[in-house]
Structure formats: structure tokens, C-alpha cells
Design a protein around this motif. Sequence first.
Motif, PDB file in Angstrom:
ATOM      1  N   GLY A  69     -41.202 -11.276  -8.295  1.00 26.02           N
ATOM      2  CA  GLY A  69     -40.874 -11.926  -9.563  1.00 26.02           C
ATOM      3  C   GLY A  69     -41.723 -13.127  -9.878  1.00 26.02           C
ATOM      4  O   GLY A  69     -41.490 -13.788 -10.887  1.00 26.02           O
ATOM      5  N   TYR A  70     -42.690 -13.435  -9.073  1.00 32.28           N
ATOM      6  CA  TYR A  70     -43.498 -14.642  -9.322  1.00 32.28           C
ATOM      7  C   TYR A  70     -44.974 -14.337  -9.143  1.00 32.28           C
ATOM      8  O   TYR A  70     -45.345 -13.390  -8.458  1.00 32.28           O
ATOM      9  CB  TYR A  70     -43.076 -15.776  -8.382  1.00 32.28           C
ATOM     10  CG  TYR A  70     -43.272 -15.441  -6.925  1.00 32.28           C
ATOM     11  CD1 TYR A  70     -44.483 -15.705  -6.279  1.00 32.28           C
ATOM     12  CD2 TYR A  70     -42.263 -14.848  -6.191  1.00 32.28           C
ATOM     13  CE1 TYR A  70     -44.670 -15.386  -4.961  1.00 32.28           C
ATOM     14  CE2 TYR A  70     -42.442 -14.517  -4.859  1.00 32.28           C
ATOM     15  CZ  TYR A  70     -43.653 -14.791  -4.245  1.00 32.28           C
ATOM     16  OH  TYR A  70     -43.835 -14.460  -2.944  1.00 32.28           O
ATOM     17  N   ASP A  71     -45.779 -15.163  -9.788  1.00 24.87           N
ATOM     18  CA  ASP A  71     -47.227 -15.088  -9.638  1.00 24.87           C
ATOM     19  C   ASP A  71     -47.661 -16.483  -9.194  1.00 24.87           C
ATOM     20  O   ASP A  71     -47.721 -17.409 -10.009  1.00 24.87           O
ATOM     21  CB  ASP A  71     -47.852 -14.683 -10.988  1.00 24.87           C
ATOM     22  CG  ASP A  71     -49.357 -14.591 -10.928  1.00 24.87           C
ATOM     23  OD1 ASP A  71     -49.926 -14.927  -9.872  1.00 24.87           O
ATOM     24  OD2 ASP A  71     -49.960 -14.193 -11.944  1.00 24.87           O
ATOM     25  N   SER A  72     -47.903 -16.632  -7.908  1.00 26.26           N
ATOM     26  CA  SER A  72     -48.170 -17.981  -7.378  1.00 26.26           C
ATOM     27  C   SER A  72     -49.430 -18.596  -7.990  1.00 26.26           C
ATOM     28  O   SER A  72     -49.479 -19.809  -8.210  1.00 26.26           O
ATOM     29  CB  SER A  72     -48.274 -17.950  -5.859  1.00 26.26           C
ATOM     30  OG  SER A  72     -49.180 -16.961  -5.475  1.00 26.26           O
ATOM     31  N   ALA A  73     -50.426 -17.774  -8.299  1.00 28.66           N
ATOM     32  CA  ALA A  73     -51.669 -18.306  -8.892  1.00 28.66           C
ATOM     33  C   ALA A  73     -51.379 -18.900 -10.276  1.00 28.66           C
ATOM     34  O   ALA A  73     -51.840 -19.996 -10.603  1.00 28.66           O
ATOM     35  CB  ALA A  73     -52.707 -17.199  -8.994  1.00 28.66           C
ATOM     36  N   ALA A  74     -50.596 -18.165 -11.079  1.00 24.10           N
ATOM     37  CA  ALA A  74     -50.264 -18.649 -12.421  1.00 24.10           C
ATOM     38  C   ALA A  74     -49.410 -19.908 -12.338  1.00 24.10           C
ATOM     39  O   ALA A  74     -49.599 -20.858 -13.123  1.00 24.10           O
ATOM     40  CB  ALA A  74     -49.521 -17.555 -13.186  1.00 24.10           C
ATOM     41  N   MET A  75     -48.491 -19.923 -11.369  1.00 25.63           N
ATOM     42  CA  MET A  75     -47.621 -21.097 -11.222  1.00 25.63           C
ATOM     43  C   MET A  75     -48.437 -22.320 -10.821  1.00 25.63           C
ATOM     44  O   MET A  75     -48.229 -23.419 -11.339  1.00 25.63           O
ATOM     45  CB  MET A  75     -46.543 -20.809 -10.170  1.00 25.63           C
ATOM     46  CG  MET A  75     -45.438 -19.897 -10.684  1.00 25.63           C
ATOM     47  SD  MET A  75     -44.405 -19.307  -9.366  1.00 25.63           S
ATOM     48  CE  MET A  75     -43.289 -20.673  -9.147  1.00 25.63           C
ATOM     49  N   SER A  76     -49.386 -22.137  -9.900  1.00 24.53           N
ATOM     50  CA  SER A  76     -50.195 -23.284  -9.462  1.00 24.53           C
ATOM     51  C   SER A  76     -51.082 -23.777 -10.617  1.00 24.53           C
ATOM     52  O   SER A  76     -51.278 -24.988 -10.776  1.00 24.53           O
ATOM     53  CB  SER A  76     -51.040 -22.928  -8.245  1.00 24.53           C
ATOM     54  OG  SER A  76     -51.803 -21.794  -8.511  1.00 24.53           O
TER      55      SER A  76
END
Lengths: 90, 385
Positions: free
Chosen positions: B330-337
Motif C-alpha cells: 500500500g505504499y511507495d517509499s520512493a514517492a513518500m521520501s
Amino acid sequence: MKRIKELPLELAEKLELPGEIIPGAGSLTVIGGRRALVEGCRGLLEYSQERVVLSLKRGRIIIGGAGLTIRVMNAAALIVSGRIENVEWE
Amino acid sequence: MAKLRSGIHGRIRANVLCAFPEAFLNSLASEGTEIWRVVREGANTISFDISESSLSQLKTLAEKYSVELKLINHRDGRRQLVKRRFRLLPMLLVFAFMLLFSSLFVWQIDIYGSHSLGRGELLRSLEDSGLYVGCFWPGLKADNIRSRLMLENEQIAWMTVNISGSRAVVLINERAEKPEIYDESKAADLVASKTGLVRRVSVLQGAAVVEPGQAVTAGETLASGSVQSIMGTIRSVRSKGSVMADTWYEIDAVCPEQMDIKRGTGLTRHRFALVFGKRRINFYISSGKAIDECDKIIDEYTLGLEGFFALPVKLVHERIISYDTAPGQGYDSAAMSRHLSNLLEDETKGQIIRSAFTESSVNGLYLLTLRAHCVENIALTQDIK
């Protein structure tokens, strides 16, 4: 006399020049055995569905086959279509 | 096909009967006439096509060589074409009239220069003023529209409506925000905008109350506007200067670790409709929702020249793309960072010395934390009440 007539062609061969530059030299292109384009043609001598005889400045061309028709004809060129089986250059 | 081609090109089919038809063809060709579709009909008969312009030449030669000439399917191609064109003339006139008539109505409204106001909001205001798709534009008054829209929307500083063909172009110039005006004569302190550790104090006006190495909290006074004079009296000034301090940031982003993700099933349905003015003709039977889970993408193509002229005909193409859902990350760590980095850049006005991301999982949630160390000017002018 014949020697003089052939001179330009022989000269062109010796100098490795393209034959198209010789005035009055006829050319024949056959495409897929169904269509023939004759350039430098001086007239139609004989025409039937089996045989088309054309006059050139130097000699004549005999196209043999079946169902031959002349598609286009003008003073300098002619297109023959049909089943081309043999071509003779005299 | 050959007959059609002959009709279009204006060719004539001729039949020649003579002793040597080949010789006759040679004579005709040597005169510059082009001959098509030569067919041997008999021992002394040949038929062929020639252009209409060569007909007189053919007749002259036939007379000269005493050839029996017969014209087959002699139809004056050009005359036929002209006749057909004349038949098309009323249709062309009707079309031209319809074009002229439709150009008296507005079929497309383009709005340029609006940033704060939405297109829908502006279209509603324009409709109230009389400008809408399908309205009769010679009856419109640009001044009335302008006055009404400017009264209704304070953001509009100036606007104009230009009509070109059946296209209305609305140009809007929005009002610029009035800048904040500082009263330079008013006494003010310098206060800390953020909590940090003071590195350097540079006060140009006022009295500094903090020193390098001192920790300050947000809102704490850094430089006072109340200055003691040589005479011992207190005078009020407007403090000016900068206080550079180390600041620390901790920004979090949270997303569920597992969630339902959309996946295309490969099933796409296409539906078409035509819109004439305000009337819509659907080329499909049911307009209901055929598929439970689907994305609907609508493309509209207006008939006319883009940016110049529009006709009241619009082709609507709807694509209904089916999808199903399946549990996935459910998450995209690259987009979140990336998002956290952008937030930090918006927050800090100085230099980022160091930054680091840490990730953790808490109760089915993915937690990404950005910790950063920055150096920035934390001095903020605050009027003394």
C-alpha cells in the motif's frame, strides 16, 4: 554500316558508361513476368494476345505469352501486360 | 472499374477496322496521342481508349487513312462531371447556409488567464450573463458581461470577450494580491520563528537579548525594540537583524502496509455519442453502469478548426476500462521520501546540513520519518503592542 551503328554502344561499353545515355537505345523492363515496359520503341509491328512485336531503332523486340494487352502506348514507350513467357531481342 | 476510371478521366473507347490497325496506332502515337487499354478484337480490328481532347485528331487520322472508326461508350466525361457538379451545387449552397447560420451561435467557449477561479465557476457566471454554448452571439454585449462578472468576482481586475466565428474567447486578468505594508515607524521586537540553537546574532537596530550557543524556543524574544539611551531613558525602535540558528526537523509520513490495488482486467468497452448543440445522440442502448468496477475515460472531439472555428457537432468517445482489486503493497517509499523532502524544503528557509530517512512498521502501518538538521535565520519581526 552495321559496325558504325553499333559504335556508340560499343564505346559506352568500353568506357563503362550507362547505356541509357545512348540516344535511340531501347530498353526493356519486365516485372514479375506480368508486365513489360519498353522504352525507345519506334512502333508496333504486330499485336495479338499471344505475340507483340515492337520496332526499335536498332532491331526489334518480340514478346510472347498469353492474354497480352497493351496497357498504355505513346510515341516513346509502351507497357504490355499479361502472362509473359518469352522475350526475344533481334 | 475501367469504365469508372474512363468516366472520371474523360476517356473515349474507339474501335478501328482497317488492313493494318497496328500502323494506324503507330501514326496516332507519333502524333502525340496517348493510347490506353489496346485490345485485339479481330484480325483487322482493334479497340482502345484515348482522351477526349484527342478525339478530333483521331477523327482526322481515321479520315486520312480511310479507316472505319466506331466510338463505343462515348460519354462526355467532363460534361458529365460538370453536370454532377451542378447537381452538387444546391447541396453546397445548403451546406454554406448552414455553416453561416451556425456561425451566428457560440459553440465553444475558451477561457484564458484565470488561475484562482475555476472554469466551471466562470462558465456558470458567464451563463448568467448570457454567454453560454448555443447562445446567439450578435445579441451579446461584451460590456454587460464584463461588468457583471467583475461585480460577481472580486478576483477579476479586467476581462474581455472576443467572438471569432462560433468561438468565444474570454480573456481574464486577475487582481494582484496587495502586499503586506510594514509601518517602519512602529516599534518591534525580533522573536524566534522556530526552536533552535543560536549560532550567530547580527542585530542592526535594537538590543540583542540572546547570545551564540544559547537555545531558544519558538516565540522567544531575540532582540528587543526597547533600547536604553545614554540619558537612561527608554526609547522604542523597530528591531532589525538576523539570528542564524541550528534547527532540527522531524517529519513523518504514514501509509497502510497492505491495501487493495487496482489491476486492469484487459476488458475495455467503447461507446460513442454525437452531440449536436445541446442534444446528445447515444450510439449505445444502455447508459447504465455495465461493469461494477471500471474507469470511465471520456474524449471529446469538436468538429471545426482548432482555435479558430467550431461547429455545433461533437463526437464523444467513452472508454470503459474494467479493473479488479487485489491486496498489495500500500505504499511507495520512493514517492513518500520525495514528498517529505519537498515538505522540508518548503518548511526551512536556510541550508540543510544533514538529513536521513528512517522507516518502521507500527500496527500494520508503514511509517517513514525524515530527520534533518538545518541552519537558518529564525528572526521574525513582531510589533510591540
